[in-house]
Design a protein around this motif. Structure first.
Motif, PDB file in Angstrom:
ATOM      1  N   SER A   1       0.840  -1.206   0.000  1.00  9.75           N
ATOM      2  CA  SER A   1       0.000   0.000   0.000  1.00  9.75           C
ATOM      3  C   SER A   1       0.871   1.250   0.000  1.00  9.75           C
ATOM      4  CB  SER A   1      -0.925   0.004   1.223  1.00  9.75           C
ATOM      5  OG  SER A   1      -1.843  -1.066   1.167  1.00  9.75           O
ATOM      6  N   ALA A   2       1.919   1.229   0.834  1.00 10.69           N
ATOM      7  CA  ALA A   2       2.829   2.375   0.892  1.00 10.69           C
ATOM      8  C   ALA A   2       3.581   2.548  -0.419  1.00 10.69           C
ATOM      9  CB  ALA A   2       3.811   2.193   2.044  1.00 10.69           C
ATOM     10  N   SER A   3       4.104   1.465  -0.969  1.00 12.26           N
ATOM     11  CA  SER A   3       4.900   1.582  -2.191  1.00 12.26           C
ATOM     12  C   SER A   3       4.032   1.969  -3.380  1.00 12.26           C
ATOM     13  CB  SER A   3       5.652   0.272  -2.466  1.00 12.26           C
ATOM     14  OG  SER A   3       4.758  -0.805  -2.623  1.00 12.26           O
ATOM     15  N   ALA A   4       2.811   1.468  -3.455  1.00 16.59           N
ATOM     16  CA  ALA A   4       1.932   1.829  -4.559  1.00 16.59           C
ATOM     17  C   ALA A   4       1.493   3.290  -4.462  1.00 16.59           C
ATOM     18  CB  ALA A   4       0.704   0.914  -4.590  1.00 16.59           C
ATOM     19  N   THR A   5       1.209   3.751  -3.248  1.00 21.06           N
ATOM     20  CA  THR A   5       0.819   5.153  -3.067  1.00 21.06           C
ATOM     21  C   THR A   5       1.955   6.084  -3.454  1.00 21.06           C
ATOM     22  OG1 THR A   5      -0.652   4.511  -1.254  1.00 21.06           O
ATOM     23  CG2 THR A   5      -0.070   6.828  -1.413  1.00 21.06           C
ATOM     24  N   SER A   6       3.169   5.748  -3.032  1.00 17.42           N
ATOM     25  CA  SER A   6       4.324   6.559  -3.411  1.00 17.42           C
ATOM     26  C   SER A   6       4.548   6.542  -4.917  1.00 17.42           C
ATOM     27  CB  SER A   6       5.578   6.055  -2.696  1.00 17.42           C
ATOM     28  OG  SER A   6       5.472   6.213  -1.303  1.00 17.42           O
ATOM     29  N   ALA A   7       4.351   5.360  -5.534  1.00 11.42           N
ATOM     30  CA  ALA A   7       4.540   5.255  -6.985  1.00 11.42           C
ATOM     31  C   ALA A   7       3.574   6.153  -7.739  1.00 11.42           C
ATOM     32  CB  ALA A   7       4.362   3.804  -7.427  1.00 11.42           C
ATOM     33  N   LEU A   8       2.360   6.298  -7.221  1.00 17.28           N
ATOM     34  CA  LEU A   8       1.386   7.190  -7.842  1.00 17.28           C
ATOM     35  C   LEU A   8       1.904   8.625  -7.885  1.00 17.28           C
ATOM     36  CD1 LEU A   8      -1.535   7.827  -8.866  1.00 17.28           C
ATOM     37  CD2 LEU A   8      -2.159   8.145  -6.465  1.00 17.28           C
ATOM     38  N   GLY A   9       2.366   9.109  -6.728  1.00 15.35           N
ATOM     39  CA  GLY A   9       2.886  10.473  -6.675  1.00 15.35           C
ATOM     40  C   GLY A   9       4.182  10.651  -7.431  1.00 15.35           C
ATOM     41  N   ASN A  10       5.056   9.651  -7.360  1.00 16.01           N
ATOM     42  CA  ASN A  10       6.355   9.759  -8.031  1.00 16.01           C
ATOM     43  C   ASN A  10       6.226   9.775  -9.548  1.00 16.01           C
ATOM     44  OD1 ASN A  10       7.664   9.818  -5.607  1.00 16.01           O
ATOM     45  ND2 ASN A  10       8.221   7.662  -5.605  1.00 16.01           N
TER      46      ASN A  10
ATOM     47  N   GLY B   1       7.411 -19.573   0.596  1.00 20.40           N
ATOM     48  CA  GLY B   1       6.531 -20.087  -0.441  1.00 20.40           C
ATOM     49  C   GLY B   1       5.731 -19.034  -1.168  1.00 20.40           C
ATOM     50  N   ASP B   2       5.569 -17.871  -0.545  1.00 25.41           N
ATOM     51  CA  ASP B   2       4.785 -16.793  -1.156  1.00 25.41           C
ATOM     52  C   ASP B   2       5.661 -15.696  -1.770  1.00 25.41           C
ATOM     53  OD1 ASP B   2       2.465 -18.051  -0.374  1.00 25.41           O
ATOM     54  OD2 ASP B   2       2.225 -16.878   1.460  1.00 25.41           O
ATOM     55  N   LEU B   3       6.991 -15.896  -1.779  1.00 26.73           N
ATOM     56  CA  LEU B   3       7.878 -14.824  -2.218  1.00 26.73           C
ATOM     57  C   LEU B   3       7.689 -14.494  -3.691  1.00 26.73           C
ATOM     58  CD1 LEU B   3      10.119 -12.853  -1.518  1.00 26.73           C
ATOM     59  CD2 LEU B   3      11.793 -14.665  -1.996  1.00 26.73           C
ATOM     60  N   GLY B   4       7.557 -15.508  -4.548  1.00 26.87           N
ATOM     61  CA  GLY B   4       7.365 -15.243  -5.970  1.00 26.87           C
ATOM     62  C   GLY B   4       6.118 -14.428  -6.227  1.00 26.87           C
ATOM     63  N   SER B   5       5.021 -14.813  -5.571  1.00 22.64           N
ATOM     64  CA  SER B   5       3.776 -14.059  -5.704  1.00 22.64           C
ATOM     65  C   SER B   5       3.933 -12.642  -5.170  1.00 22.64           C
ATOM     66  CB  SER B   5       2.655 -14.777  -4.940  1.00 22.64           C
ATOM     67  OG  SER B   5       1.509 -13.974  -4.819  1.00 22.64           O
ATOM     68  N   ALA B   6       4.659 -12.495  -4.056  1.00 16.51           N
ATOM     69  CA  ALA B   6       4.831 -11.176  -3.440  1.00 16.51           C
ATOM     70  C   ALA B   6       5.621 -10.240  -4.341  1.00 16.51           C
ATOM     71  CB  ALA B   6       5.533 -11.323  -2.091  1.00 16.51           C
ATOM     72  N   VAL B   7       6.694 -10.725  -4.951  1.00 17.91           N
ATOM     73  CA  VAL B   7       7.508  -9.891  -5.836  1.00 17.91           C
ATOM     74  C   VAL B   7       6.701  -9.457  -7.057  1.00 17.91           C
ATOM     75  CG1 VAL B   7       9.504  -9.909  -7.375  1.00 17.91           C
ATOM     76  CG2 VAL B   7       9.711 -10.837  -5.063  1.00 17.91           C
ATOM     77  N   SER B   8       6.000 -10.403  -7.685  1.00 16.82           N
ATOM     78  CA  SER B   8       5.224 -10.083  -8.883  1.00 16.82           C
ATOM     79  C   SER B   8       4.090  -9.120  -8.573  1.00 16.82           C
ATOM     80  CB  SER B   8       4.658 -11.367  -9.497  1.00 16.82           C
ATOM     81  OG  SER B   8       5.691 -12.243  -9.896  1.00 16.82           O
ATOM     82  N   LEU B   9       3.370  -9.371  -7.465  1.00 13.88           N
ATOM     83  CA  LEU B   9       2.224  -8.529  -7.139  1.00 13.88           C
ATOM     84  C   LEU B   9       2.654  -7.126  -6.737  1.00 13.88           C
ATOM     85  CD1 LEU B   9      -0.825  -8.354  -6.789  1.00 13.88           C
ATOM     86  CD2 LEU B   9      -0.531  -9.157  -4.427  1.00 13.88           C
ATOM     87  N   ARG B  10       3.757  -7.018  -6.001  1.00 13.90           N
ATOM     88  CA  ARG B  10       4.225  -5.679  -5.623  1.00 13.90           C
ATOM     89  C   ARG B  10       4.582  -4.871  -6.865  1.00 13.90           C
ATOM     90  NH1 ARG B  10       9.131  -3.901  -1.430  1.00 13.90           N
ATOM     91  NH2 ARG B  10       8.904  -1.665  -1.863  1.00 13.90           N
ATOM     92  N   ALA B  11       5.275  -5.490  -7.791  1.00 16.90           N
ATOM     93  CA  ALA B  11       5.630  -4.779  -9.029  1.00 16.90           C
ATOM     94  C   ALA B  11       4.377  -4.375  -9.795  1.00 16.90           C
ATOM     95  CB  ALA B  11       6.517  -5.671  -9.892  1.00 16.90           C
ATOM     96  N   LEU B  12       3.390  -5.265  -9.845  1.00 13.26           N
ATOM     97  CA  LEU B  12       2.164  -4.967 -10.563  1.00 13.26           C
ATOM     98  C   LEU B  12       1.419  -3.796  -9.939  1.00 13.26           C
ATOM     99  CD1 LEU B  12      -0.033  -5.613 -12.654  1.00 13.26           C
ATOM    100  CD2 LEU B  12      -0.935  -7.310 -11.043  1.00 13.26           C
ATOM    101  N   LEU B  13       1.283  -3.797  -8.602  1.00 15.79           N
ATOM    102  CA  LEU B  13       0.551  -2.720  -7.934  1.00 15.79           C
ATOM    103  C   LEU B  13       1.271  -1.384  -8.078  1.00 15.79           C
ATOM    104  CD1 LEU B  13      -0.606  -4.591  -4.701  1.00 15.79           C
ATOM    105  CD2 LEU B  13      -2.003  -3.930  -6.670  1.00 15.79           C
ATOM    106  N   GLN B  14       2.603  -1.402  -7.979  1.00 15.96           N
ATOM    107  CA  GLN B  14       3.350  -0.152  -8.127  1.00 15.96           C
ATOM    108  C   GLN B  14       3.203   0.418  -9.533  1.00 15.96           C
ATOM    109  OE1 GLN B  14       6.951  -1.283  -4.982  1.00 15.96           O
ATOM    110  NE2 GLN B  14       7.445  -0.475  -6.983  1.00 15.96           N
ATOM    111  N   THR B  15       3.310  -0.435 -10.520  1.00 15.18           N
ATOM    112  CA  THR B  15       3.226   0.073 -11.880  1.00 15.18           C
ATOM    113  C   THR B  15       1.798   0.456 -12.255  1.00 15.18           C
ATOM    114  OG1 THR B  15       3.154  -2.217 -12.659  1.00 15.18           O
ATOM    115  CG2 THR B  15       5.275  -1.106 -12.720  1.00 15.18           C
ATOM    116  N   SER B  16       0.812  -0.225 -11.688  1.00 13.97           N
ATOM    117  CA  SER B  16      -0.580   0.176 -11.927  1.00 13.97           C
ATOM    118  C   SER B  16      -0.808   1.574 -11.372  1.00 13.97           C
ATOM    119  CB  SER B  16      -1.541  -0.821 -11.274  1.00 13.97           C
ATOM    120  OG  SER B  16      -1.410  -2.105 -11.827  1.00 13.97           O
ATOM    121  N   ALA B  17      -0.310   1.816 -10.159  1.00 10.24           N
ATOM    122  CA  ALA B  17      -0.448   3.144  -9.565  1.00 10.24           C
ATOM    123  C   ALA B  17       0.309   4.192 -10.380  1.00 10.24           C
ATOM    124  CB  ALA B  17       0.062   3.128  -8.127  1.00 10.24           C
TER     125      ALA B  17
END
Length: 420
Positions: free
Chosen positions: A17-26, A135-151
């Protein structure tokens, strides 16, 4: 419909949430800053110097940020950086709205912003594996990148619209607000940061340990070198020449649209990475990385907007797939006690030539022609990406299903979304 597994974890939800919000402003600020300098009467060279001030201090400070990220609380690093960035963006916004901004002032505050960004970035990237089990690291990396770039996609489009309607100052004020929201999210994290037992050496010794970890992996230092060359030429094309070439030909809104289209490519690439898991992930990612050359090539050759938008989309798509596979390769193969330092070497090595590229883009383009230089940029970007495939380690590195014993991830207990 089932949510991605990584979202079951409270701290991961706060982090993204923090990284996606920052990505929006940046995403808004580079567009606003470019036109703020031009509105103040700045030339292409002056715009390059303002952007270079941010980039130079970011590179210089990033190694220091990596050492601190492995020594002290990463949560504290993220909170402090977000609050500091909120304050500096408020000052820039107030100066532009109040009519007392100057180009040197934008350069000085931009340099301070570069320091704040560099201090937090290694900690932010290293934090992912502390918020989810292995076990969730692959999903976490992909989803974080997706949310940041969507924002960021929304931010680039909003940036062009805000600049065209209410002006650069109010656009940058939105970025200040996003940093404040990010600081609140970071403050709510409950992630403990452990450090290795025993006496710590000097900061220079810690940097040396980080450098040895980088050079222990040929694929790591080779692709950092490729990024160095790429950013030497691309930074000026995007940060200086793009707003001028596209803005003059199609209007200011068109540059925001191009950036938004680029980020749409990122989103599609991120969605693909949630499902697509090739075994030789770096080989696939590096092939797609070569598609980044299509954006500057379209700007150089096309008199119409749609090829530029198509090139921007393919640029974003290829870069996003590479970035996800690159980040996952680092997370899975690097000692976690050195992770922030390795990320700082990644940032410093990749972007060390960026300030020079930003500062020289204007003079070189004026000497050889803007469109001719954009064609050179495209050739360099495509050739360096494909050349990296001559390395066997780049071609053969495989995705891990479990992390090695030398690189364990944190294992927080899974937590239902509604648990707290």
């Amino acid at each position: 419909m089932h949510l991605p597994a990584a979202l079951r974890h409270r701290d991961y939800r706060l982090l993204v949430s923090a990284s996606a919000t920052s990505a929006l402003g940046n995403a808004i600020t580079p567009i606003a800053l470019a036109f703020a300098v031009l509105d103040l009467g700045g030339s292409a060279t002056e715009l390059g110097l303002v952007v270079a001030a941010f980039a130079l201090t970011e590179v210089v400070t990033s190694l220091f940020g990596g050492v601190l990220g492995d020594r002290v609380s990463r949560k504290l690093m993220l909170e402090g950086s977000a609050l500091g960035s909120a304050l500096t963006q408020v000052v820039i916004a107030a100066a532009l709205i109040g009519g007392w901004a100057t180009i040197p002032m934008l350069g000085v505050i931009g340099a301070l912003n570069g320091c704040l960004s560099a201090l937090s970035n290694p900690s932010s990237r290293a934090m992912t594996r502390l918020t989810v089990p292995p076990g969730d690291l692959g999903s976490a990396v992909s989803l974080r990148a997706l949310l940041q770039t969507s924002a960021a996609t929304v931010g680039f489009v909003a940036g062009g619209l805000l600049v065209a309607t209410v002006g650069p100052g109010w656009a940058i004020a939105v970025d200040a607000a996003t940093y404040a929201v990010a600081a609140l999210c970071f403050a709510a994290l409950r992630v403990a940061h452990s450090v290795p037992d025993g006496e710590r050496g000097s900061m220079l010794a810690d940097l040396g340990d980080g450098a040895r970890e980088v050079f222990a992996h040929r694929w790591l230092w080779l692709l950092i070198g490729q990024a160095l060359i790429c950013h030497l030429v691309w930074s000026g094309a995007q940060g200086v020449l793009g707003p001028i070439v596209i803005g003059d030909a199609f209007g200011r809104e068109a540059w925001g649209l191009a950036m938004g289209t680029l980020m749409a490519g990122f989103v599609v690439g991120g969605l693909l990475c949630l499902r697509w898991r090739p075994r030789r992930l770096l080989r696939v990612g590096t092939v797609l990385l070569s598609m980044t050359a299509l954006f500057p090539l379209a700007m150089a050759l096309s008199d119409h907007l749609w090829p530029v938008l198509a090139g921007a989309f393919l640029h974003g798509f290829g870069l996003q797939v590479f970035d996800v596979f690159w980040d996952l390769s680092i997370q899975q193969n690097v000692d976690p006690d050195k992770l922030a330092r390795v990320y700082s070497f990644d940032a410093a090595g990749s972007f060390v030539a960026r300030p020079l590229g930003l500062a020289l883009a204007g003079p070189i383009a004026l000497a050889v022609g803007l469109h001719a230089w954009l064609a050179v940029v495209a050739a360099v970007m495509g050739a360096t990406a494909l050349a990296a495939l001559f390395s066997g380690e780049v071609r053969r590195l495989e995705r891990r299903t479990t992390l090695s014993a030398t690189a364990p991830a944190a294992s927080p207990s899974p937590e239902p979304a509604a648990a707290r």
